[in-house]
Design a protein around this motif. Sequence first.
Motif, PDB file in Angstrom:
ATOM      1  N   SER A 120       0.823  -1.216   0.000  1.00  0.00           N
ATOM      2  CA  SER A 120       0.000   0.000   0.000  1.00  0.00           C
ATOM      3  C   SER A 120       0.853   1.261   0.000  1.00  0.00           C
ATOM      4  O   SER A 120       0.359   2.342   0.326  1.00  0.00           O
ATOM      5  N   ASP A 121       2.123   1.111  -0.375  1.00  0.00           N
ATOM      6  CA  ASP A 121       3.019   2.270  -0.402  1.00  0.00           C
ATOM      7  C   ASP A 121       2.558   3.285  -1.452  1.00  0.00           C
ATOM      8  O   ASP A 121       2.094   2.904  -2.531  1.00  0.00           O
ATOM      9  N   PRO A 122       2.651   4.581  -1.170  1.00  0.00           N
ATOM     10  CA  PRO A 122       2.250   5.584  -2.169  1.00  0.00           C
ATOM     11  C   PRO A 122       3.061   5.500  -3.461  1.00  0.00           C
ATOM     12  O   PRO A 122       2.565   5.882  -4.524  1.00  0.00           O
ATOM     13  N   ASN A 123       4.297   5.009  -3.385  1.00  0.00           N
ATOM     14  CA  ASN A 123       5.158   4.911  -4.556  1.00  0.00           C
ATOM     15  C   ASN A 123       4.832   3.623  -5.324  1.00  0.00           C
ATOM     16  O   ASN A 123       4.952   2.516  -4.788  1.00  0.00           O
ATOM     17  N   ALA A 124       4.440   3.752  -6.611  1.00  0.00           N
ATOM     18  CA  ALA A 124       4.066   2.592  -7.414  1.00  0.00           C
ATOM     19  C   ALA A 124       5.236   1.629  -7.599  1.00  0.00           C
ATOM     20  O   ALA A 124       5.051   0.411  -7.662  1.00  0.00           O
ATOM     21  N   ALA A 125       6.447   2.179  -7.691  1.00  0.00           N
ATOM     22  CA  ALA A 125       7.622   1.314  -7.858  1.00  0.00           C
ATOM     23  C   ALA A 125       7.823   0.422  -6.640  1.00  0.00           C
ATOM     24  O   ALA A 125       8.176  -0.750  -6.768  1.00  0.00           O
ATOM     25  N   ASN A 126       7.577   0.985  -5.436  1.00  0.00           N
ATOM     26  CA  ASN A 126       7.695   0.178  -4.218  1.00  0.00           C
ATOM     27  C   ASN A 126       6.614  -0.898  -4.170  1.00  0.00           C
ATOM     28  O   ASN A 126       6.872  -2.028  -3.734  1.00  0.00           O
ATOM     29  N   ARG A 127       5.417  -0.564  -4.634  1.00  0.00           N
ATOM     30  CA  ARG A 127       4.342  -1.564  -4.650  1.00  0.00           C
ATOM     31  C   ARG A 127       4.674  -2.693  -5.635  1.00  0.00           C
ATOM     32  O   ARG A 127       4.434  -3.866  -5.350  1.00  0.00           O
ATOM     33  N   ALA A 128       5.227  -2.310  -6.782  1.00  0.00           N
ATOM     34  CA  ALA A 128       5.610  -3.325  -7.772  1.00  0.00           C
ATOM     35  C   ALA A 128       6.720  -4.229  -7.240  1.00  0.00           C
ATOM     36  O   ALA A 128       6.697  -5.448  -7.443  1.00  0.00           O
ATOM     37  N   ALA A 129       7.681  -3.638  -6.540  1.00  0.00           N
ATOM     38  CA  ALA A 129       8.773  -4.433  -5.961  1.00  0.00           C
ATOM     39  C   ALA A 129       8.245  -5.390  -4.900  1.00  0.00           C
ATOM     40  O   ALA A 129       8.687  -6.534  -4.796  1.00  0.00           O
ATOM     41  N   ALA A 130       7.274  -4.897  -4.093  1.00  0.00           N
ATOM     42  CA  ALA A 130       6.687  -5.758  -3.068  1.00  0.00           C
ATOM     43  C   ALA A 130       5.939  -6.924  -3.705  1.00  0.00           C
ATOM     44  O   ALA A 130       6.008  -8.062  -3.230  1.00  0.00           O
ATOM     45  N   LEU A 131       5.212  -6.643  -4.778  1.00  0.00           N
ATOM     46  CA  LEU A 131       4.500  -7.718  -5.481  1.00  0.00           C
ATOM     47  C   LEU A 131       5.472  -8.748  -6.042  1.00  0.00           C
ATOM     48  O   LEU A 131       5.239  -9.962  -5.931  1.00  0.00           O
ATOM     49  N   GLN A 132       6.554  -8.264  -6.628  1.00  0.00           N
ATOM     50  CA  GLN A 132       7.542  -9.182  -7.183  1.00  0.00           C
ATOM     51  C   GLN A 132       8.155 -10.056  -6.097  1.00  0.00           C
ATOM     52  O   GLN A 132       8.355 -11.257  -6.287  1.00  0.00           O
ATOM     53  N   GLU A 153      -6.011   0.258  -4.901  1.00  0.00           N
ATOM     54  CA  GLU A 153      -4.988   0.286  -5.948  1.00  0.00           C
ATOM     55  C   GLU A 153      -5.526   1.003  -7.187  1.00  0.00           C
ATOM     56  O   GLU A 153      -6.519   0.588  -7.790  1.00  0.00           O
ATOM     57  N   GLU A 154      -4.849   2.081  -7.594  1.00  0.00           N
ATOM     58  CA  GLU A 154      -5.285   2.875  -8.736  1.00  0.00           C
ATOM     59  C   GLU A 154      -4.591   2.470 -10.034  1.00  0.00           C
ATOM     60  O   GLU A 154      -5.131   2.711 -11.116  1.00  0.00           O
ATOM     61  N   ASN A 155      -3.425   1.866  -9.931  1.00  0.00           N
ATOM     62  CA  ASN A 155      -2.700   1.416 -11.115  1.00  0.00           C
ATOM     63  C   ASN A 155      -3.345   0.125 -11.636  1.00  0.00           C
ATOM     64  O   ASN A 155      -3.365  -0.895 -10.945  1.00  0.00           O
ATOM     65  N   THR A 156      -3.887   0.169 -12.850  1.00  0.00           N
ATOM     66  CA  THR A 156      -4.637  -0.981 -13.371  1.00  0.00           C
ATOM     67  C   THR A 156      -3.754  -2.217 -13.548  1.00  0.00           C
ATOM     68  O   THR A 156      -4.202  -3.341 -13.315  1.00  0.00           O
ATOM     69  N   VAL A 157      -2.498  -2.011 -13.972  1.00  0.00           N
ATOM     70  CA  VAL A 157      -1.596  -3.153 -14.163  1.00  0.00           C
ATOM     71  C   VAL A 157      -1.284  -3.808 -12.826  1.00  0.00           C
ATOM     72  O   VAL A 157      -1.358  -5.036 -12.680  1.00  0.00           O
ATOM     73  N   LEU A 158      -0.939  -2.988 -11.821  1.00  0.00           N
ATOM     74  CA  LEU A 158      -0.635  -3.536 -10.500  1.00  0.00           C
ATOM     75  C   LEU A 158      -1.867  -4.158  -9.873  1.00  0.00           C
ATOM     76  O   LEU A 158      -1.773  -5.175  -9.170  1.00  0.00           O
ATOM     77  N   LYS A 159      -3.031  -3.568 -10.120  1.00  0.00           N
ATOM     78  CA  LYS A 159      -4.257  -4.137  -9.555  1.00  0.00           C
ATOM     79  C   LYS A 159      -4.531  -5.518 -10.128  1.00  0.00           C
ATOM     80  O   LYS A 159      -4.920  -6.444  -9.398  1.00  0.00           O
ATOM     81  N   ALA A 160      -4.325  -5.675 -11.439  1.00  0.00           N
ATOM     82  CA  ALA A 160      -4.516  -6.988 -12.053  1.00  0.00           C
ATOM     83  C   ALA A 160      -3.535  -8.006 -11.480  1.00  0.00           C
ATOM     84  O   ALA A 160      -3.910  -9.156 -11.221  1.00  0.00           O
ATOM     85  N   ARG A 161      -2.289  -7.581 -11.277  1.00  0.00           N
ATOM     86  CA  ARG A 161      -1.306  -8.491 -10.674  1.00  0.00           C
ATOM     87  C   ARG A 161      -1.688  -8.846  -9.252  1.00  0.00           C
ATOM     88  O   ARG A 161      -1.541 -10.002  -8.826  1.00  0.00           O
ATOM     89  N   LYS A 162      -2.175  -7.873  -8.503  1.00  0.00           N
ATOM     90  CA  LYS A 162      -2.589  -8.135  -7.116  1.00  0.00           C
ATOM     91  C   LYS A 162      -3.765  -9.103  -7.077  1.00  0.00           C
ATOM     92  O   LYS A 162      -3.794 -10.029  -6.248  1.00  0.00           O
ATOM     93  N   GLU A 163      -4.731  -8.912  -7.962  1.00  0.00           N
ATOM     94  CA  GLU A 163      -5.907  -9.786  -7.975  1.00  0.00           C
ATOM     95  C   GLU A 163      -5.512 -11.211  -8.346  1.00  0.00           C
ATOM     96  O   GLU A 163      -6.026 -12.173  -7.761  1.00  0.00           O
ATOM     97  N   ARG A 164      -4.607 -11.340  -9.290  1.00  0.00           N
ATOM     98  CA  ARG A 164      -4.153 -12.676  -9.670  1.00  0.00           C
ATOM     99  C   ARG A 164      -3.402 -13.339  -8.518  1.00  0.00           C
ATOM    100  O   ARG A 164      -3.628 -14.512  -8.201  1.00  0.00           O
ATOM    101  N   LEU A 165      -2.501 -12.585  -7.886  1.00  0.00           N
ATOM    102  CA  LEU A 165      -1.742 -13.136  -6.773  1.00  0.00           C
ATOM    103  C   LEU A 165      -2.651 -13.470  -5.600  1.00  0.00           C
ATOM    104  O   LEU A 165      -2.425 -14.466  -4.889  1.00  0.00           O
TER     105      LEU A 165
END
Length: 638
Positions: A120-132, A153-165
């Motif tokens: 839930s970090d405000p920085n999208a890059a940090n959220r992507a790194a956490a997902l990875q 989650e406002e980023n559609t790509v990250l949201k799709a990855r989060k939902e899949r995970l």
Amino acid sequence: MATAALAQDAPMQSVLQDHRDVIVKSSRKTIAPAIDAVATSGLAQAQQVLEAWQAKNMWLRKEDDLFFRAEKAESGLYALYDLDTGAQVGEAEKRDLKQIKPNSGIRAMLATALVQFQLSDPNAANRAAALQSLERDPSAAALEPLRASIPGEENTVLKARKERLERLLTMAYDPDDAARVTAIESMSDDLGVDVRATLNPILQARVQVFEGDIPEDLNVKAELIPGSEALSLDQAYELLVSEGFATKPLTPEDIRKALIAHIDGGRVGGVPLVTLDTDAARAAAYQSLVEQGQVVPGVTSDQIGEIVAQYQFAEVYLDPSHSVAAAAEQAMGSISTRVAAGQTLDLVLDGLSLASIYFLAAIGLAITFGVMGVINMAHGEFIMMGAYTGYVVQQVIPDHTTSILVAIPLAFAVTFGAGVAMERLVIRHLYHRPLETLLATFGISIALQQLAKNIFGTQARPLTAPGWLDGSLVLNDVVSISYIRIAIFVLALFFLVVFLFIMKRTRLGLETRAVTQNPRMAASMGINPGRVNMLAFGFGSGIAGVAGVAIGLFAKVTSELGSAYIVQSFMTVVVGGVGNIWGALAGATMIGFFQKGVEWLNPSNTLAAQTYMIIFIIIFIQFRPRGIIALKGRAAGD
């Protein structure tokens, strides 16, 4: 002292003090409770503390054993920051502090603990790194934080990855069986490797042995019958031995060693040594020792079946849920079917890709050899010349897209001119003398190879594809094809259409067909056979040059580039049918699919595919010497 009292009253400091000894010791074996305590404390400052700890910015003040975040100040002292408030609370010399230095293993554990905050970090890059990080190392503890982070989650790509995970973690870790079954069913048509990796642990099972009936509360996959294909008698007895239900059976070697250890006066157990020349005799002597109490009785092979029959055997899922295992089995069956279909499609695409490469390399030879009857052993060198033309163009024009667009027609022009020169200077003097033509063109190929080495050297030269040809067209996790292969396929189709248009719709094509069928009659009708042969040879050589540009995009551009394709080009023309462009297409398709099929059956040995292909072609020609599509009429008899 006031600062110390403030720190002692702070909640985060209190958590750290409860685990002070293990934090200072920094051992991966004992640090987990301390990390979990901070991560699950529910305090707002937990993330900052874990990050400071991971970055080696957490220090212990020796005088009062309190933890601080410390940074070196301009004065040379270390500024101390309270871990609860973040405010600077003083300064200290380095000798008065102890730096907490987590090793790489502890830092990895801290990174895993930080994931729940970074989701839930405000920085999208940090959220992507956490997902990875979570995708690499999933855990049950991350399921709820992951779910909580999805709605915001406002980023559609990250949201799709989060939902899949989230669905994957639900399949593996959710305590509610119904939720797990729903997640499994929703992913039953997904061919992702991560889905199969999640299903495999659910489907893991092990063989268990039971003295009585199999308990009904176990999640049994199948009951096993000893002696069947699924469970042999020996395997069943080995399981009994490992579980402590039976003793290890005696082997002939065990009996022999026991008898040797009990030899007494030329006898063993009262049996003369000279009579122990068979397994049965040695077994009887061993039994005599058993009756005398000198050795422990063993189990013979005849007794194994009787012992095994007293027990029940079953393959039991490690996952205790019946419904989850059943859903996982059904999903894996569906996925396996789709994977098999995908692998078949991928094999077909690979075969088409290889066929298009062979066809593109063989079109020119189909003209020079198939139509004109000239055995041009230098055909591979025209391919090489085209590739080097593309390389030279890229040295002048740095833009890769523009350079390729320029290189294709230029390679055609260069090799067309070389082909015309070769036909005028050498080939036209050797028509109807195939052996001398073969030797002459073979000598020319060696000369062209040496000339290329003298000009460009022996090292491979780069022919770089445009950026838009990078990567692959990925249909799913099973089926993909590179954009370069697609481009070569399209180019091969383009030249097929061009060839057919020239042969069917132009005067040159009409004259070429006339000369091919009956040169003397064509000459008597006013057609110049020499001119037609020159243009046809040049056209075939030009197409070989274009093939060189295409092949150079994925192969090493060296002086030996053409040698790798000359054999396949001849086989393509001969197998397809000499003098027929459709035959060349059929031959390239058959050879491409056959080679890819053999490579699929034996992927570790590509040389075997080449060998089997040559053997197959030899056998094929024995039954169809004129090829797949043979010429008809007068041309077939020439």
